[in-house]
Design an enzyme around this catalytic site. Structure first.
Site, PDB file in Angstrom:
ATOM      1  N   ALA A 196       0.845  -1.196   0.000  1.00  0.00           N
ATOM      2  CA  ALA A 196       0.000   0.000   0.000  1.00  0.00           C
ATOM      3  C   ALA A 196       0.879   1.243   0.000  1.00  0.00           C
ATOM      4  O   ALA A 196       1.814   1.365   0.788  1.00  0.00           O
ATOM      5  CB  ALA A 196      -0.917   0.001   1.217  1.00  0.00           C
ATOM      6  N   SER A 229       2.274  -2.175   4.352  1.00  0.00           N
ATOM      7  CA  SER A 229       2.419  -0.731   4.148  1.00  0.00           C
ATOM      8  C   SER A 229       3.782  -0.417   3.553  1.00  0.00           C
ATOM      9  O   SER A 229       4.765  -1.122   3.806  1.00  0.00           O
ATOM     10  CB  SER A 229       2.293   0.012   5.476  1.00  0.00           C
ATOM     11  OG  SER A 229       3.446  -0.181   6.281  1.00  0.00           O
ATOM     12  N   ASP A 230       3.846   0.653   2.759  1.00  0.00           N
ATOM     13  CA  ASP A 230       5.152   1.224   2.480  1.00  0.00           C
ATOM     14  C   ASP A 230       5.709   1.696   3.821  1.00  0.00           C
ATOM     15  O   ASP A 230       4.971   1.918   4.781  1.00  0.00           O
ATOM     16  CB  ASP A 230       5.038   2.382   1.495  1.00  0.00           C
ATOM     17  CG  ASP A 230       6.318   2.608   0.711  1.00  0.00           C
ATOM     18  OD1 ASP A 230       7.390   2.169   1.185  1.00  0.00           O
ATOM     19  OD2 ASP A 230       6.271   3.234  -0.367  1.00  0.00           O
ATOM     20  N   TRP A 231       7.021   1.823   3.892  1.00  0.00           N
ATOM     21  CA  TRP A 231       7.669   2.064   5.176  1.00  0.00           C
ATOM     22  C   TRP A 231       7.251   3.420   5.760  1.00  0.00           C
ATOM     23  O   TRP A 231       7.452   4.456   5.142  1.00  0.00           O
ATOM     24  CB  TRP A 231       9.171   1.954   5.015  1.00  0.00           C
ATOM     25  CG  TRP A 231       9.705   0.577   5.303  1.00  0.00           C
ATOM     26  CD1 TRP A 231      10.768   0.277   6.106  1.00  0.00           C
ATOM     27  CD2 TRP A 231       9.222  -0.689   4.828  1.00  0.00           C
ATOM     28  NE1 TRP A 231      10.961  -1.091   6.162  1.00  0.00           N
ATOM     29  CE2 TRP A 231      10.024  -1.701   5.391  1.00  0.00           C
ATOM     30  CE3 TRP A 231       8.161  -1.068   4.003  1.00  0.00           C
ATOM     31  CZ2 TRP A 231       9.819  -3.058   5.154  1.00  0.00           C
ATOM     32  CZ3 TRP A 231       7.950  -2.415   3.755  1.00  0.00           C
ATOM     33  CH2 TRP A 231       8.767  -3.390   4.324  1.00  0.00           C
ATOM     34  N   ALA A 233       4.160   4.341   6.181  1.00  0.00           N
ATOM     35  CA  ALA A 233       2.932   4.837   5.555  1.00  0.00           C
ATOM     36  C   ALA A 233       1.703   4.653   6.441  1.00  0.00           C
ATOM     37  O   ALA A 233       0.723   5.391   6.295  1.00  0.00           O
ATOM     38  CB  ALA A 233       2.700   4.145   4.216  1.00  0.00           C
TER      39      ALA A 233
END
Length: 825
Positions: A196, A229-231, A233
């Site tokens: 995401a 999640s993207d880091w 995010a």
């Protein structure tokens, strides 16, 4: 019992054994790159790593080398899904070697604007080509028993304000363009994970987007993997778990774990949602082979591949020859070594190769072959003459050539905790420190060693990162102070931020000097990542630019052929920011123009991950685009320039002559919003709508032989998906490969505005001189459909379409009608 049933049984048994706190902890990163181990249920730690051109592993350091393949734009330029599958397999091989279970790749966002900062990390402006290459890549990674993570879901097509931007995307454009590659890859490759994105789409953050993550991705498309999640995010516990996010990375400080368990106990989140997410995470662990009692998805990986050989093959197959003129009765390329007494190689980028883009895509290969290295090895002694001519950039870069450094970690009392050899000047430790070192005890890191200059003169030094620095070169203190960033800085500023000059020292060629950079580590309260990131930067003496150009011109004038390598820099193309110009940095354009004025056989190699302006393109003999070509850059370039191999690439994105000509350029949000007002018209679709002519059209690329298109036949049964059969003939003098492209032109008129034509299929064919080759190409069924926003469904538009076979969207050779009767999809 089948493997699927055994895997499901093991997952359910593990889930039943977990209490709420453990289930919530399972969804939160246990560190920068790992999910927690739970020995009592037989669960080992699951390790993730960035891609897409290599597998970095848990150590973001040159001390742990990785294979470096060409950039995703290069892989897409091969137009070969099977080659992409082999790329995926070799990366799975790398992942297993490094103990990695989930690769955070591929990126299937689109080239909406040529200014997108991570343009090089995505495949194409076209969703169909993106889907075909992305599917091959995912299949290859998962062939090897390693999970692939398709990212960044969705509309993460620029970097400006990436953490907060609200991309306002019309529903039709979202479906027909930006979701389309994700949908195809999910359907055909069954990826184990989807990432995401940071951004919002139409007012909802992607990590919290119930409609797109639950209703579309899972329910409509049948995705059974994990969303991660993207880091950094994930920002809200309740909205994230209700919105369909399974894993919040990194850890241990995250919105899941204890915060999620507390939300369940407070009645804000049903425990059933936690159970569903935990079940998917356990299934991921089972597929990866880290859950006892669950058969791994792959128990016998494919046969090992030679990574360096594959990197070289992908590179030469990706090179796009966009111009190749006749000079004195022969094409400028390939260069015939037997008839060439002197070759001039020019450009700073020929000596210091730009092999990959900046940011999280960066890996550290054990070796890099520059164009100078490759051509020097391939040509007889005395044939090659080199001159830098022009420096691609004036900025400081991470210390590399000539440096021998060790990172020494100390506590506040000065006691050595541990050390690590450095292959360059960057320390990038995120969640994994050298043996014996803890973040709590760590006070300073000293990059210490020697530097042996390869040129005499004033060398410049600098730093990147936040915190305290003391920089000493040859006994002279250049800086002793603190470097800070503003409160709104990108969290990854220390990794991606701008270099800061600290001073110059006059040094002698070949004479080693001592060098030390002591960094005092910052530890902000409640920082989400326990990271140590800083860089020692360096720039060689800056010779007089006019003298450099004059030297290069003199070398070129005395040569039979001149090869000029031009390039972008890390400050031009990287994660973390978008571009503001397509111009090449420095005086490289002037270098090309002046060399071409004295040598009619001037060949220009363009070393960039994305389009750049080439104002001299019509005044040189040949132009070869080599993208970011990976660690085997020089060997592959020598193969192609000297004719051992044919340049096999075709453009995966339209190349404008000027930025001002590009139909879609906006990447700067206004009051936090970025409007995708162009709808479905991006890339070649927008160029055709505007009736504008680019420098080089989508699909364009030349080889070393010629082709005639002899026949195009369409087999269609009305509502069935049509198949195009194309026959081509090699009319040249050497064996070659042709990429046959099928475009579908929609019937004119109708109630829905549609692109003039769109890519609907392609195939690679090979043939010897005088021989024919034939391919049956199934046309993309979606080429006949549009997204009906009122009905919220796909609708097939019947009528007589025109299939066009050719070499690019601007070079279509054969046509045939395609009659579609069909009911609505």
């Amino acid at each position: 019992m089948s493997d699927d049933r055994a895997r499901t049984a093991a997952v359910e048994a593990a889930l039943r054994a977990l209490g709420l706190d453990d289930k919530a902890r399972l969804l939160a990163g246990d560190g920068m790159w790992t999910l927690p181990a739970m020995p009592r249920i037989g669960l080992r730690a699951l390790v993730m790593s960035d891609g897409p051109v290599g597998v970095r592993g848990v150590r973001w350091t040159a001390g742990d080398p990785s294979l470096a393949l060409p950039s995703p734009t290069a892989l897409a330029a091969t137009w070969d899904p099977e080659l992409a599958r082999r790329a995926g397999r070799v990366l799975a091989q790398e992942a297993r070697r490094k103990g990695v279970h989930l690769l955070l790749a591929p990126t299937v966002n689109l080239h909406r604007s040529p200014l997108g900062g991570r343009h090089f990390e995505a495949y194409s402006e076209d969703p169909y080509l993106t889907a075909e290459i992305g599917t091959g890549y995912v299949l290859g990674v998962q062939d090897g028993g390693v999970g692939a993570t398709v990212k960044h879901f969705v509309a993460n097509d620029a970097e400006t304000e990436r953490f907060t931007v609200d991309n306002r995307v019309p529903e039709r454009a979202l479906r027909e363009l930006y979701l389309a590659p994700f949908e195809a890859v999910v359907e055909r490759a069954r990826p184990w994970a989807v990432m995401a994105a940071y951004n919002q789409v139409n007012g909802v953050s992607m990590t919290e987007n119930h409609h797109l993550q639950n209703e579309v991705l899972r329910e409509e498309w049948g995705f059974d993997g994990c969303t991660v999640s993207d880091w950094l995010a994930a920002r809200d516990t309740v909205r994230a778990v209700r919105g369909g996010l399974d894993i919040a990375m990194p850890g241990p400080r995250t919105v899941y774990g204890p915060a999620l368990a507390a939300a369940v106990r407070a009645g804000e989140v049903p425990e059933a949602l936690v159970d569903a997410a935990a079940r998917r995470v356990l299934l991921l662990a089972a597929r990866a082979g880290v859950l006892d009692g669950a058969p791994a998805a792959v128990t016998r990986p494919p046969a090992p591949l030679d990574g360096e050989a594959l990197a070289r093959e992908i590179a030469r197959r990706s090179f796009v020859l966009v111009r190749n003129e006749v000079v004195d009765g022969a094409r400028a390329l390939p260069i015939d070594p037997a008839r060439t007494r002197r070759v001039a190689l020019l450009g700073g980028a020929a000596r210091d190769a730009r092999i990959l883009g900046g940011g999280s895509a960066q890996v550290f290969p054990a070796r890099v072959v520059s164009p100078l290295d490759g051509l020097r090895a391939a040509l007889p002694d005395g044939v090659l003459a080199y001159a830098p001519g022009a420096d691609p950039g004036a900025e400081l870069m991470v210390a590399g050539q000539g440096f021998s450094l060790t990172a020494v970690c100390r506590d506040a009392a000065g006691r050595v905790l541990g050390r690590e050899e450095m292959a360059d000047g960057a320390v990038q430790w995120a969640g994994d420190l050298p043996d014996g070192v803890t973040h709590a005890a760590l006070h300073t890191v000293e990059a210490i060693g020697t530097f042996t200059p390869r040129e005499s003169g004033p060398h410049s030094f600098g730093t990147r990162g936040t915190g305290g620095f003391r920089l000493t070169v040859d006994g002279r203190v250049l800086f002793d102070g603190t470097q800070a960033t503003g409160p709104d800085a990108d969290p990854f500023e220390a990794f991606l931020g701008a270099p800061v000059p600290r001073g110059e020292v006059a040094l002698e060629e070949g004479k080693p000097v001592d060098i030390s950079l002591v960094h005092t580590v910052t530890k902000p309260a409640n920082a989400p990542i326990e990271a140590v990131a800083f860089s020692l930067l360096h720039r060689e003496p800056r010779r007089d630019p006019d003298a450099l150009l004059a030297e290069a011109v003199a070398v070129a004038a005395a040569a039979d052929a001149a090869v000029v390598v031009v390039a972008t820099t890390e400050r031009a193309e990287s994660e973390g920011f978008d571009r503001t110009t397509l111009a090449l940095p420095g005086r490289q354009d002037e270098l090309v123009a002046r060399v071409a004025a004295v040598n009619p056989r001037t060949v220009v190699v363009v070393n960039s991950g994305a389009p750049v302006e080439l104002p001299w393109r019509d005044g040189v003999a040949a132009v070869l685009l080599d993208w970011f070509p990976g660690q085997e850059a020089g060997t592959a370039l020598a193969d192609v320039l000297l004719g051992a191999e044919e340049p096999g690439g075709r453009l995966p994105t339209t190349w404008p002559a000027r930025l001002a000509d590009a139909p879609v350029t906006e990447v700067d949000p206004r009051e936090g919003e970025l409007a995708y007002g162009e709808g479905v018209f991006i890339g070649y679709r927008a160029w055709e709508k505007a009736r504008a002519v680019p420098a080089y059209a989508f699909g364009h690329g030349l080889g070393y032989t010629d082709w005639s298109y002899e026949a195009l036949d369409i087999r269609s049964e009305g509502t069935d998906d049509p198949v195009a059969t194309v026959r081509v003939r090699n009319t040249g003098t050497r064996f070659g490969r042709e990429v046959v492209q099928i475009y579908l032109a929609a019937p004119r008129g109708g109630e829905v505005e549609r692109p003039v034509r769109r890519l609907a299929g392609f195939a690679s064919l090979e043939a010897a001189p005088g021989r024919t080759a034939e391919a049956a190409i199934a046309l993309d069924p979606r080429a006949f459909d549009v997204w009906d926003e009122a009905a919220a469904a796909w609708r097939r538009l019947p009528g007589t379409y025109t299939a066009e076979a050719g070499r690019s969207i601007a070079d279509r050779r054969l046509t045939a009608p395609v009659r579609i009767d069909g009911p609505a999809v």
